[in-house]
Design an enzyme around this catalytic site. Structure first.
Site, PDB file in Angstrom:
ATOM      1  N   ASP A   9      -2.216   6.603  -3.392  1.00 56.51           N
ATOM      2  CA  ASP A   9      -1.068   5.969  -2.752  1.00 56.51           C
ATOM      3  C   ASP A   9      -0.421   4.885  -3.627  1.00 56.51           C
ATOM      4  OD1 ASP A   9      -3.059   4.045  -2.547  1.00 56.51           O
ATOM      5  OD2 ASP A   9      -2.289   3.268  -0.653  1.00 56.51           O
ATOM      6  N   SER A  46       0.801  -1.219   0.000  1.00 52.62           N
ATOM      7  CA  SER A  46       0.000   0.000   0.000  1.00 52.62           C
ATOM      8  C   SER A  46       0.840   1.278   0.000  1.00 52.62           C
ATOM      9  CB  SER A  46      -0.950  -0.047   1.191  1.00 52.62           C
ATOM     10  OG  SER A  46      -1.866   1.007   1.110  1.00 52.62           O
ATOM     11  N   HIS A  47       0.716   2.046   1.074  1.00 57.56           N
ATOM     12  CA  HIS A  47       1.358   3.358   1.155  1.00 57.56           C
ATOM     13  C   HIS A  47       2.751   3.272   1.775  1.00 57.56           C
ATOM     14  CE1 HIS A  47      -0.869   2.145   4.627  1.00 57.56           C
ATOM     15  NE2 HIS A  47      -0.039   2.862   5.368  1.00 57.56           N
ATOM     16  N   ASP A  86      -5.446   2.763  -3.754  1.00 54.67           N
ATOM     17  CA  ASP A  86      -6.736   2.703  -3.074  1.00 54.67           C
ATOM     18  C   ASP A  86      -7.003   3.906  -2.171  1.00 54.67           C
ATOM     19  OD1 ASP A  86      -4.916   1.924  -1.165  1.00 54.67           O
ATOM     20  OD2 ASP A  86      -5.946   0.080  -0.582  1.00 54.67           O
ATOM     21  N   ARG A  87      -5.956   4.656  -1.834  1.00 50.49           N
ATOM     22  CA  ARG A  87      -6.174   5.834  -0.977  1.00 50.49           C
ATOM     23  C   ARG A  87      -6.324   7.101  -1.812  1.00 50.49           C
ATOM     24  NH1 ARG A  87      -2.708   5.547   4.591  1.00 50.49           N
ATOM     25  NH2 ARG A  87      -3.420   3.474   5.156  1.00 50.49           N
ATOM     26  N   LYS A  89     -11.207   0.133  -1.047  1.00 52.60           N
ATOM     27  CA  LYS A  89     -11.302   1.576  -1.202  1.00 52.60           C
ATOM     28  C   LYS A  89     -10.694   1.935  -2.556  1.00 52.60           C
ATOM     29  CE  LYS A  89      -7.367   1.983   1.914  1.00 52.60           C
ATOM     30  NZ  LYS A  89      -7.390   1.212   3.158  1.00 52.60           N
ATOM     31  N   ASP A 106      -0.692   1.681  -4.056  1.00 57.33           N
ATOM     32  CA  ASP A 106      -1.505   0.706  -4.793  1.00 57.33           C
ATOM     33  C   ASP A 106      -2.840   1.273  -5.266  1.00 57.33           C
ATOM     34  OD1 ASP A 106      -2.437   0.899  -2.172  1.00 57.33           O
ATOM     35  OD2 ASP A 106      -3.280  -1.111  -2.199  1.00 57.33           O
TER      36      ASP A 106
HETATM   37  C1  G1P Z   1      -3.980   1.612   8.241  1.00 59.48           C
HETATM   38  C2  G1P Z   1      -5.175   2.522   8.379  1.00 59.48           C
HETATM   39  C3  G1P Z   1      -6.444   1.755   8.084  1.00 59.48           C
HETATM   40  C4  G1P Z   1      -6.345   1.113   6.706  1.00 59.48           C
HETATM   41  C5  G1P Z   1      -5.078   0.288   6.599  1.00 59.48           C
HETATM   42  C6  G1P Z   1      -4.873  -0.255   5.193  1.00 59.48           C
HETATM   43  O1  G1P Z   1      -4.081   0.550   9.150  1.00 59.48           O
HETATM   44  O2  G1P Z   1      -5.233   3.095   9.658  1.00 59.48           O
HETATM   45  O3  G1P Z   1      -7.531   2.629   8.158  1.00 59.48           O
HETATM   46  O4  G1P Z   1      -7.451   0.299   6.458  1.00 59.48           O
HETATM   47  O5  G1P Z   1      -3.950   1.085   6.929  1.00 59.48           O
HETATM   48  O6  G1P Z   1      -4.758   0.768   4.243  1.00 59.48           O
HETATM   49  P1  G1P Z   1      -3.309   0.535  10.577  1.00 59.48           P
HETATM   50  O7  G1P Z   1      -1.846   0.732  10.262  1.00 59.48           O
HETATM   51  O8  G1P Z   1      -3.844   1.703  11.338  1.00 59.48           O
HETATM   52  O9  G1P Z   1      -3.645  -0.788  11.174  1.00 59.48           O
HETATM   53 ZN    ZN Z   2      -3.197   1.443  -0.328  1.00 51.96          ZN
END
Ligand code: G1P
Ligand code: ZN
Length: 553
Positions: free
Chosen positions: A287, A119-120, A291-292, A386, A289
């Site tokens: 981000d 992801s991010h 989704d954000r 998302k 991938d």
């Molecule tokens: C974080 C975000 C959460 C999101 C997840 C995946 O998770 O807070 O809302 O769904 O990334 O993108 P966390 O690191 O808080 O468990």
């Molecule tokens: Zn992501």
């Protein structure tokens, strides 16, 4: 094309790893950790072992293109063939944004999909890597499944892999590997088509041509080709309007997390730091991938919680949602702005634990249409993840209809519904022992906190959030400590489930302000009382030995 005659596959002997427990969104580790011999293979085989219906089925495979994506895809394809998967649909080059993968699973009625992404989180040789399994509804596998996979990883002794190397990942078309078909497709086509079915592209295009400048920051990540096609080719954005618009395996050395800290170039443009005298009318970022999303106007930032509420309040302007919303879902730490919209619309608002997987049942059961998280995630029932570009298109569609600035739309929303001041403070990379000690201490003190007064408001509830899924009856405990105050304000404490180093403490602060004359406060100031209360109650400085958070959003 056929590469070889089918070969009888001998299983490869392996030893279990003890640390393959999936977190909030799949298994995430450092790239170098993933590169250990058999590490990825064990996890993939454990997924396959939990899927008895695999033989003869279709899987979607793709990732965000980060370092180690291609090598992993090669391994997964060979393992899929050896595990008798009938067909794999693969994004060209092994690339699919997470929402695009979710869509392909649904569109092709696939058994599920394997998505490679952290992801991010930063990428590159020393960055992070991740893998997760999505089920046939297109959404992340529920905990029951990820727990079963974890159990498998603890006892695995062998895996199956076809002894074939060098599948040409970039060659669009149908290929055969053992008895398995690999269909390599354009990564963007199907997703772009879906977007045209949801939004009024003609209207958005006309608006964008009418003296309306955008700035989309692809953060050198997976949305680059999606944004170039959809925002550029289809909606007319110029090359200048898409920044960091190519995908790089290390995301250009940047942190592909769309927030005010990491999308610096975008923020500087939206606030005209270089004093060019002009700012784009609309800014957004997505981000690693895809989704954000982060949404901005000129000199203006839209908090993700407000964005969800505003999309919901304006949904009738978007073709896909003109028929009305069934309900709204938001994660527990997300602000309650959306609840007010739901109330006005006379629909339900569900509060779920953090993580997109909890929305799946509500979406499948037709209880909600829109959902979102404070962590820059917004989405709808069009997929089961998302969706960053979808959120951007929601805003563009609303802007094209309302022909107002982003700021005016947000301010009018606050005037109508009141403002939910909101911020999140992250304390990253703290020792796990310190984080656990802080939590244990807070948990022990919860009952004594009820009724106590801080800065003129008193705590009415202090608990650890437990979610009862109304669809399947499952219960998820310990989803975050909540301090709820008598005036509706909240402080929430959670530990991150996606980090790969130490522990990350997340603190969420919220308070509601109905008075329009009080809507111009600086967010941190508006929440200062609550921030102080959190320190008093939890001794954050003492436990973390940090004077301030590492990231504030
Ligand atoms: C974080 C975000 C959460 C999101 C997840 C995946 O998770 O807070 O809302 O769904 O990334 O993108 P966390 O690191 O808080 O468990
Ligand atoms: Zn992501």
């Amino acid at each position: 094309m056929r590469y070889s005659k089918p070969i009888k596959v001998q299983p490869v002997k392996t030893q279990p790893f003890t640390d393959q427990k999936p977190g909030t969104s799949g298994l995430r580790k450092k790239v170098q950790h993933f590169k250990q011999m058999d590490y990825l293979q064990n996890f993939v085989q454990s997924i396959f072992n939990c899927l008895p219906e695999l033989a003869g089925s279709t899987l979607i495979v793709g990732g965000d293109g980060r370092y180690f994506n291609r090598e992993s895809i090669q391994i997964i394809l060979r393992m899929a063939a050896a595990n008798r998967v009938k067909k794999v649909i693969l994004g060209q080059g092994g690339v699919l944004s997470t929402p695009a993968a979710s869509h392909l699973i649904r569109k092709n009625k696939a058994l599920g999909g394997i998505i490679l992404s952290a992801s991010h989180n930063p990428g590159g040789m020393n960055g992070d890597f991740g893998i997760k399994y999505n089920i046939s509804n297109g959404g992340p596998a529920p905990e029951e499944f990820t727990d079963a996979v974890f159990e498998e990883t603890k006892k695995i002794t062998q895996y199956h892999i076809a002894p074939i190397k060098g599948i040409p990942l970039d060659l669009i078309g149908s290929h055969t590997l053992e008895k398995m078909t690999i269909e390599i497709i354009d990564s963007v086509d199907d997703y772009a088509q879906l977007m045209t079915e949801l939004f009024d592209f003609d209207k958005i295009k006309a608006h964008m041509a009418d003296n309306f400048e955008i700035c989309f920051d692809a953060m050198y990540a997976v949305t680059a080709p999606y944004a170039r096609r959809i925002l550029g080719e289809m909606l007319g954005a110029t090359d200048d309007e898409i920044i960091r618009g190519e995908s790089l395996p290390n995301f250009g050395g940047c942190h592909p997390d769309p927030n005010l800290v990491h999308a610096k170039q975008l923020v500087e443009r939206m606030y005209d730091i270089e004093e060019t005298g002009s700012t784009p009318n609309f800014g957004a970022a997505s981000d690693g991938d895809g989704d954000r999303n982060m949404i901005m106007g000129d000199y203006f930032f839209v908090t993700p919680s407000d964005s969800l509420a505003i999309i919901a309040a304006n949904a009738q302007l978007i073709p896909a949602y003109q028929g009305g919303l069934k309900g709204i879902g938001r994660s527990m730490p997300t602000s309650q702005a959306a609840d007010r919209v739901a109330e006005k619309l006379g629909i339900d608002c569900y509060e779920t634990p953090t993580g997109w997987k909890f929305f799946g049942n509500l979406l499948d059961d037709g209880r909600i249409t829109l959902c979102g998280e404070e962590s820059f995630g917004t989405g709808s029932d069009h997929v089961r993840e998302k969706d960053g570009l979808w959120a951007v298109l929601c805003w563009l569609n609303i802007l094209a209809e309302r022909k107002q600035s982003v700021e005016d739309i947000v301010r009018q929303h606050w005037a109508e519904y009141g403002r939910n001041y909101y911020t999140r403070h992250d304390y990253e990379n703290i020792p796990s022992e310190a984080a656990n000690a802080l939590f244990d201490n807070l948990q022990d003190n919860l009952s004594s906190l009820v009724g106590k007064e801080f800065s003129g408001r008193s705590i009415s509830t202090a608990d650890n959030f437990s979610y009862h899924d109304p669809v399947d009856g499952s219960v998820s405990d310990k989803q975050g400590i909540r301090l709820l105050f008598n005036d509706g304000a909240r402080i929430i404490f959670r530990l991150s489930g996606t980090g790969t180093q130490g522990a990350t403490l997340r603190l969420y602060f919220e308070r509601y302000e109905a008075d329009i004359n009080q809507h111009d406060l600086e967010t941190q100031e508006a929440l200062y009382d609550l921030i102080e209360t959190a320190e008093l109650v939890a001794n954050i400085i003492g436990y973390t030995e940090m004077n301030e958070p590492t990231v504030i959003t």
